[in-house]
Write an enzyme that holds these catalytic residues in place. Structure first.
Site, short mmCIF file in Angstrom:
data_model
loop_
_atom_site.label_atom_id
_atom_site.label_comp_id
_atom_site.label_asym_id
_atom_site.label_seq_id
_atom_site.Cartn_x
_atom_site.Cartn_y
_atom_site.Cartn_z
N GLU A 178 0.66 -1.18 -0.12
CA GLU A 178 -0.14 0.06 0.03
C GLU A 178 0.89 1.24 -0.12
OE1 GLU A 178 -3.15 0.37 -0.56
OE2 GLU A 178 -3.42 -1.83 -0.54
N TYR A 229 -7.15 6.12 3.78
CA TYR A 229 -7.24 5.12 2.84
C TYR A 229 -6.34 3.90 3.08
CZ TYR A 229 -5.86 2.44 -1.17
OH TYR A 229 -5.57 1.18 -1.94
N ASP A 257 -10.16 5.36 -2.75
CA ASP A 257 -9.07 6.06 -3.38
C ASP A 257 -9.47 6.78 -4.61
OD1 ASP A 257 -9.61 3.96 -4.89
OD2 ASP A 257 -7.38 3.05 -4.98
#
Length: 331
Positions: free
Chosen positions: A33, A114, A132
């Site tokens: 991520e 997020y 996102d």
């Protein structure tokens, strides 16, 4: 809800097979991520594999030096991500384990709403919806929402809707489904509306506003900046310094950067050979134009105290901005 079930069915058939989706270990999930925050999957995948090979555990990453992490990150840009990654690894080690609540995950350096929701849902099945760029686009088009996504109101509207749509007990699959749907089906340009399973209920398709959604206010002012570098070659050595905080490329290394005073001194005292002029390099908030000179000399010139001399052959051991890498190729 039909929207969620349709996405899950689509994902089962068309979802991307990514290695960090084959585990519930939060370390590789978190690593992916952070890498993918400002990076396309195709490019980020290689970096993820290199990081996992070199530092297979969070403890190993925490034990690395910042220079080592920056060097491995070289070419990905947005280097604050690498520094935050390294700092957060040390946070996790000090905690004794990877945090397993949404609130604690958000306390990690470089982890926003997020990223925290992604880690929480993918690793721990916590019902937290991700929002996102892909999610903004899918929701804005399907539900016909024209509230700008980069406003406080817009962020609240989309976050609330995303959470409302989250199917119970399927947070990980649904979050991955809607992100992949935006990346593969409901793309920014030329979305595949004719073969979209949601086309009949899509407000933007019915109203002809697919290309106009989502709405984003233009607030970014791009500025220009001019840089002049001198690569000094002196008996097999060259001079570099580490860029400080408060500017681009913090913590990375570069050859001699000429300010006004140094430019006047070096152009008058030494014979500089122009290697490249006006090389254009685009960053998010600015466009850089760089001139690159070569100085071959037998005696080391006086330089500011933050410069160090290294063997030319060793320069690849230092983390360099992509612009400097490209300039060095000209040599």
């Amino acid at each position: 809800m039909a929207f969620a079930s349709t996405l899950l069915a689509w994902y089962k058939e068309y979802g991307r097979d990514l290695p960090w989706r084959q585990t519930r270990d939060p370390y590789p999930i978190w690593l992916s991520e952070i890498i993918l925050q400002q990076t396309q999957v195709k490019q980020g995948w290689d970096y993820w594999e290199r990081f996992m090979h070199r530092w297979p555990t969070v403890e190993a990453l925490a034990a690395a030096t910042e220079d080592e992490v920056l060097r491995e990150w070289q070419g990905l840009g947005y280097y604050s991500r690498a520094r935050n990654l390294h700092f957060a690894a040390k946070q996790i080690v000090s905690m004794g384990q990877f945090p397993d609540t949404l609130e604690d995950i958000k306390k990690l350096k470089g982890v926003g709403d997020y990223t925290a929701a992604a880690i929480a849902s993918f690793a721990f099945d916590i019902p937290a919806a991700v929002v996102d760029g892909n999610v903004y686009r899918v929701l804005a088009r399907h539900f016909g929402i024209d509230t700008p996504i980069n406003t406080t109101e817009g962020k609240k509207v989309f976050a609330a809707l995303a959470q409302e749509l989250l199917p119970q007990g399927q947070a990980a699959a649904y979050n991955q489904a809607i992100m992949d749907f935006g990346a593969i089906q409901c793309t920014p340009a030329s979305p595949n509306c004719m073969f979209c399973p949601l086309v009949e209920s899509c407000v933007a398709f019915r109203s002809g506003t697919v290309a106009q959604l989502p709405v984003k206010l233009k607030t970014l002012k791009v500025t220009e900046r001019h840089l002049s570098y001198v690569y000094i070659r002196c008996n097999g050595e060259t001079a570099i310094h580490r860029r400080g905080p408060g500017d681009i490329w913090q913590g990375l290394w570069e050859p001699l950067l000429l300010n006004d005073e140094l430019y006047s001194l070096f152009t008058h005292r030494y014979s500089l050979r122009l290697v490249k002029k006006g090389v254009r390099h685009v960053l998010t908030h600015r466009v850089l134009y760089a001139d690159f000179y070569l100085l071959e000399i037998g005696e080391k010139p006086a330089l500011p105290p933050d410069y160090i001399w290294i063997a030319e052959a060793d320069i690849e051991q230092y983390a360099l901005p992509r612009l400097i890498e490209n300039l060095l190729l000209a040599l």
